[in-house]
Design a protein around this motif. Structure first.
Motif, PDB file in Angstrom:
ATOM      1  N   ASP A  32       0.809  -1.221   0.000  1.00 29.72           N
ATOM      2  CA  ASP A  32       0.000   0.000   0.000  1.00 29.72           C
ATOM      3  C   ASP A  32       0.845   1.274   0.000  1.00 29.72           C
ATOM      4  O   ASP A  32       0.321   2.366  -0.182  1.00 29.72           O
ATOM      5  CB  ASP A  32      -0.942   0.021   1.201  1.00 29.72           C
ATOM      6  CG  ASP A  32      -2.062  -1.000   1.068  1.00 29.72           C
ATOM      7  OD1 ASP A  32      -2.580  -1.142  -0.064  1.00 29.72           O
ATOM      8  OD2 ASP A  32      -2.402  -1.652   2.066  1.00 29.72           O
ATOM      9  N   ALA A  61      -6.902   6.215  -2.117  1.00 40.00           N
ATOM     10  CA  ALA A  61      -7.171   5.718  -0.765  1.00 40.00           C
ATOM     11  C   ALA A  61      -7.998   6.737   0.021  1.00 40.00           C
ATOM     12  O   ALA A  61      -7.773   7.940  -0.069  1.00 40.00           O
ATOM     13  CB  ALA A  61      -5.863   5.442  -0.032  1.00 40.00           C
ATOM     14  N   SER A  64      -9.741   6.822   5.914  1.00 45.33           N
ATOM     15  CA  SER A  64      -9.835   5.633   6.764  1.00 45.33           C
ATOM     16  C   SER A  64      -8.834   4.566   6.328  1.00 45.33           C
ATOM     17  O   SER A  64      -8.151   3.951   7.161  1.00 45.33           O
ATOM     18  CB  SER A  64     -11.260   5.083   6.735  1.00 45.33           C
ATOM     19  OG  SER A  64     -11.347   3.910   7.500  1.00 45.33           O
ATOM     20  N   GLU A  65      -8.733   4.336   5.034  1.00 46.46           N
ATOM     21  CA  GLU A  65      -7.787   3.344   4.516  1.00 46.46           C
ATOM     22  C   GLU A  65      -6.341   3.772   4.792  1.00 46.46           C
ATOM     23  O   GLU A  65      -5.511   2.956   5.204  1.00 46.46           O
ATOM     24  CB  GLU A  65      -7.991   3.151   3.017  1.00 46.46           C
ATOM     25  CG  GLU A  65      -9.292   2.466   2.660  1.00 46.46           C
ATOM     26  CD  GLU A  65      -9.643   2.535   1.182  1.00 46.46           C
ATOM     27  OE1 GLU A  65     -10.479   1.734   0.759  1.00 46.46           O
ATOM     28  OE2 GLU A  65      -9.092   3.410   0.465  1.00 46.46           O
ATOM     29  N   SER A  68      -5.518   3.189   8.363  1.00 40.91           N
ATOM     30  CA  SER A  68      -5.281   1.762   8.623  1.00 40.91           C
ATOM     31  C   SER A  68      -3.880   1.352   8.178  1.00 40.91           C
ATOM     32  O   SER A  68      -3.198   0.583   8.866  1.00 40.91           O
ATOM     33  CB  SER A  68      -6.323   0.908   7.909  1.00 40.91           C
ATOM     34  OG  SER A  68      -7.600   1.130   8.429  1.00 40.91           O
TER      35      SER A  68
END
Length: 106
Positions: A32, A61, A64-65, A68
């Protein structure tokens, strides 16, 4: 604090360059993470290690992503064998946009 650290541990402590290299490897290994813009290593009381890292994630993204991803990276850094006591992950939300603009400019 120093009394709690054995002399043996201090002798085997990684240098700032070694910690930075190890942190970059961990961050760049995550699918990511699009890029690692910077890693800064701080030593507190000569034995505690804090890492501040600036990363870029996909421009698609959500917040929230991205949060994370940052939480996962923080855990990965602190669980590593680099003796990192604290990790701060900063998301550079402008870098992908700036890179795209450079590609489009004449």
């Amino acid at each position: 604090l120093l009394n709690a650290i054995e002399d043996n541990d201090v002798e085997h402590q990684m240098s700032a360059t070694e910690v930075e290299y190890a942190a970059r490897e961990i961050l760049e290994a995550d699918s990511d993470v699009k890029s690692v813009e910077g890693v800064t290593v701080h030593f507190q009381d000569t034995v505690l290690i804090r890492v501040d890292a600036n990363i870029c994630v996909s421009s698609n993204a959500t917040i929230s992503e991205a949060n994370s991803v940052a939480a996962r990276l923080r855990k990965n850094l602190m669980d590593s064998e680099s003796n990192i006591d604290q990790a701060n992950i900063f998301l550079d939300l402008n870098a992908p946009i700036m890179q795209e603009e450079k590609l489009l400019s004449p």
